[in-house]
Design a protein around this motif. Structure first.
Motif, PDB file in Angstrom:
ATOM      1  N   TYR A   2       4.594   5.586 -12.914  1.00 56.20           N
ATOM      2  CA  TYR A   2       3.910   4.325 -13.187  1.00 56.20           C
ATOM      3  C   TYR A   2       2.425   4.620 -13.266  1.00 56.20           C
ATOM      4  O   TYR A   2       1.950   5.656 -12.790  1.00 56.20           O
ATOM      5  CB  TYR A   2       4.184   3.308 -12.068  1.00 56.20           C
TER       6      TYR A   2
ATOM      7  N   THR B 152      -5.726   9.534  -4.758  1.00 59.13           N
ATOM      8  CA  THR B 152      -5.789   9.593  -6.233  1.00 59.13           C
ATOM      9  C   THR B 152      -5.858  11.014  -6.771  1.00 59.13           C
ATOM     10  O   THR B 152      -5.756  11.217  -7.984  1.00 59.13           O
ATOM     11  CB  THR B 152      -7.019   8.818  -6.720  1.00 59.13           C
TER      12      THR B 152
ATOM     13  N   ILE C 202      -6.727   4.780  -0.737  1.00 61.73           N
ATOM     14  CA  ILE C 202      -5.646   5.081  -1.672  1.00 61.73           C
ATOM     15  C   ILE C 202      -5.821   6.522  -2.145  1.00 61.73           C
ATOM     16  O   ILE C 202      -6.906   6.920  -2.574  1.00 61.73           O
ATOM     17  CB  ILE C 202      -5.684   4.126  -2.891  1.00 61.73           C
TER      18      ILE C 202
ATOM     19  N   ARG D 113       0.829  -1.204   0.000  1.00 62.03           N
ATOM     20  CA  ARG D 113       0.000   0.000   0.000  1.00 62.03           C
ATOM     21  C   ARG D 113       0.868   1.261   0.000  1.00 62.03           C
ATOM     22  O   ARG D 113       0.535   2.265  -0.628  1.00 62.03           O
ATOM     23  CB  ARG D 113      -0.919  -0.002   1.205  1.00 62.03           C
TER      24      ARG D 113
ATOM     25  N   VAL E 227       3.571   6.008  -5.700  1.00 61.36           N
ATOM     26  CA  VAL E 227       3.379   6.092  -7.153  1.00 61.36           C
ATOM     27  C   VAL E 227       2.332   7.135  -7.494  1.00 61.36           C
ATOM     28  O   VAL E 227       2.512   7.963  -8.412  1.00 61.36           O
ATOM     29  CB  VAL E 227       2.990   4.706  -7.704  1.00 61.36           C
ATOM     30  N   ASN E 228       1.216   7.159  -6.763  1.00 58.17           N
ATOM     31  CA  ASN E 228       0.131   8.076  -7.099  1.00 58.17           C
ATOM     32  C   ASN E 228       0.452   9.532  -6.785  1.00 58.17           C
ATOM     33  O   ASN E 228      -0.089  10.435  -7.418  1.00 58.17           O
ATOM     34  CB  ASN E 228      -1.134   7.677  -6.350  1.00 58.17           C
TER      35      ASN E 228
ATOM     36  N   ALA F 121      -1.234   5.196 -12.460  1.00 56.93           N
ATOM     37  CA  ALA F 121      -1.835   5.480 -11.166  1.00 56.93           C
ATOM     38  C   ALA F 121      -2.808   4.382 -10.786  1.00 56.93           C
ATOM     39  O   ALA F 121      -3.511   3.831 -11.626  1.00 56.93           O
ATOM     40  CB  ALA F 121      -2.556   6.825 -11.200  1.00 56.93           C
ATOM     41  N   VAL F 122      -2.872   4.083  -9.493  1.00 57.86           N
ATOM     42  CA  VAL F 122      -3.778   3.063  -8.974  1.00 57.86           C
ATOM     43  C   VAL F 122      -5.018   3.779  -8.453  1.00 57.86           C
ATOM     44  O   VAL F 122      -4.929   4.613  -7.565  1.00 57.86           O
ATOM     45  CB  VAL F 122      -3.102   2.250  -7.848  1.00 57.86           C
ATOM     46  N   THR F 123      -6.179   3.494  -9.053  1.00 59.97           N
ATOM     47  CA  THR F 123      -7.418   4.171  -8.669  1.00 59.97           C
ATOM     48  C   THR F 123      -8.337   3.292  -7.825  1.00 59.97           C
ATOM     49  O   THR F 123      -9.197   3.802  -7.122  1.00 59.97           O
ATOM     50  CB  THR F 123      -8.184   4.628  -9.918  1.00 59.97           C
TER      51      THR F 123
ATOM     52  N   LYS G 118       3.715   1.632  -1.405  1.00 57.26           N
ATOM     53  CA  LYS G 118       4.217   1.825  -2.769  1.00 57.26           C
ATOM     54  C   LYS G 118       3.163   2.483  -3.646  1.00 57.26           C
ATOM     55  O   LYS G 118       3.468   3.360  -4.476  1.00 57.26           O
ATOM     56  CB  LYS G 118       4.631   0.463  -3.340  1.00 57.26           C
ATOM     57  N   LYS G 119       1.876   2.099  -3.448  1.00 57.01           N
ATOM     58  CA  LYS G 119       0.797   2.710  -4.232  1.00 57.01           C
ATOM     59  C   LYS G 119       0.659   4.190  -3.912  1.00 57.01           C
ATOM     60  O   LYS G 119       0.436   5.014  -4.809  1.00 57.01           O
ATOM     61  CB  LYS G 119      -0.510   1.980  -3.948  1.00 57.01           C
ATOM     62  N   TRP G 120       0.796   4.552  -2.655  1.00 55.58           N
ATOM     63  CA  TRP G 120       0.730   5.966  -2.280  1.00 55.58           C
ATOM     64  C   TRP G 120       1.866   6.762  -2.936  1.00 55.58           C
ATOM     65  O   TRP G 120       1.662   7.871  -3.418  1.00 55.58           O
ATOM     66  CB  TRP G 120       0.821   6.103  -0.757  1.00 55.58           C
TER      67      TRP G 120
END
Length: 289
Positions: free
Chosen positions: A87, A78, A76, A28, A34-35, A89-91, A30-32
């Motif tokens: 990369y 966004t 997450i 999680r 990247v976004n 974005a993870v939505t 890593k997702k923060w």
């Protein structure tokens, strides 16, 4: 307080914005990263403000401990105004994780920190030191408690041993007293506890009678020898004073010889074998007067 870690964002708690720390879960987190369009490793003090989360990422009813909005356990961010992320974005929260793991995983409520609970720089290290000191103190208390329990058990054991020893001594003394009663009267037993030179015994008529018989049986020297050994007997002066019939005579016979006759005769003499300090109920001079 610190500000938001997102690019082109200067929000902070000073203008009423809530800040949330990066999650501890590496996926999680890593997702923060990247976004938010940054290629960096968040520190324990890195935060993102509330403007980067859609309304659907907040709990509807639950509130944070500080009274503000509370993020969902799988929230997450966004909403960012920077360029394209390095990369895609993870939505969708946890879109790449199996649904089974998502259901089984318990929400980590402590993942997201809130602005009013954000520790200052260096406080986390102090908390760690304080925790270690508390654990060491608890260990020492546990050891002292064990030592105290051992000391208390040892004290109880000693008290029991002393009580048993006292019972044995009292039993032996009781046996000795019963043995003495076979040949001594009660006043003679009491006289045994007095010192020889400061003896203040009060002799009973029975003891006086028995002492006269002993003196007649063993003689003057034998009687005085028994008294020197500590046998509880009255002195010759006491025997003379306690005679029921007292007749004063003038004779060349000694006091011991007159007493051996058993006639109740008393001579005006001072026996050299009398002990100084022995209790005489009536002084010999009172007899002569």
């Amino acid at each position: 307080m610190g500000g938001c870690s997102a690019p082109n964002c200067s929000n902070s708690t000073s203008i009423g914005k809530q800040l949330y720390r990066f999650p501890k879960d590496p996926v999680r987190k890593k997702k923060w990263v990247v976004n938010c369009r940054r290629d960096f490793e968040p520190t324990p003090h890195s935060r993102l403000c509330q403007d980067h989360f859609e309304q659907s990422q907040f709990e509807e009813l639950a509130k944070s401990p500080a009274g503000g909005k509370k993020l969902k356990p799988n929230a997450i961010p966004t909403l960012f105004s920077a360029g394209d992320p390095p990369y895609p974005a993870v939505t969708t929260p946890f879109i790449m994780l199996p649904l089974k793991h998502e259901l089984e995983k318990e929400p980590n409520v402590g993942d997201h920190g809130y602005a009013r609970r954000t520790p200052l720089l260096g406080l986390e290290e102090e908390d760690g030191d304080r925790t270690a000191a508390g654990q060491q103190s608890c260990t020492q208390c546990h050891l002292l408690k064990k030592q105290l329990e051992k000391e208390m058990q040892h004290t109880v054991r000693l008290q029991k041993e002393q009580a048993e020893e006292m019972k044995k001594r009292l039993y032996r003394l009781d046996r000795i007293e019963k043995g003495l009663q076979n040949f001594l009267y009660e006043d003679q037993i009491r006289a045994l506890s007095l010192t020889k030179r400061s003896r203040r015994a009060v002799w009973s008529p029975e003891t006086i009678l028995k002492a006269r018989k002993i003196r007649s049986a063993v003689g003057t020297k034998g009687y005085e020898y028994l008294r020197e050994l500590g046998y509880p007997l009255p002195s010759y002066r006491t025997l003379c004073n306690r005679l029921e019939t007292k007749i004063m005579v003038t004779t060349d016979m000694s006091c011991e010889e007159l007493a051996e006759l058993g006639l109740g005769l008393v001579g005006a003499c001072n026996s050299p074998t009398e002990d100084v300090g022995d209790n005489d109920e009536e002084d010999l001079l009172g007899v002569l007067s």
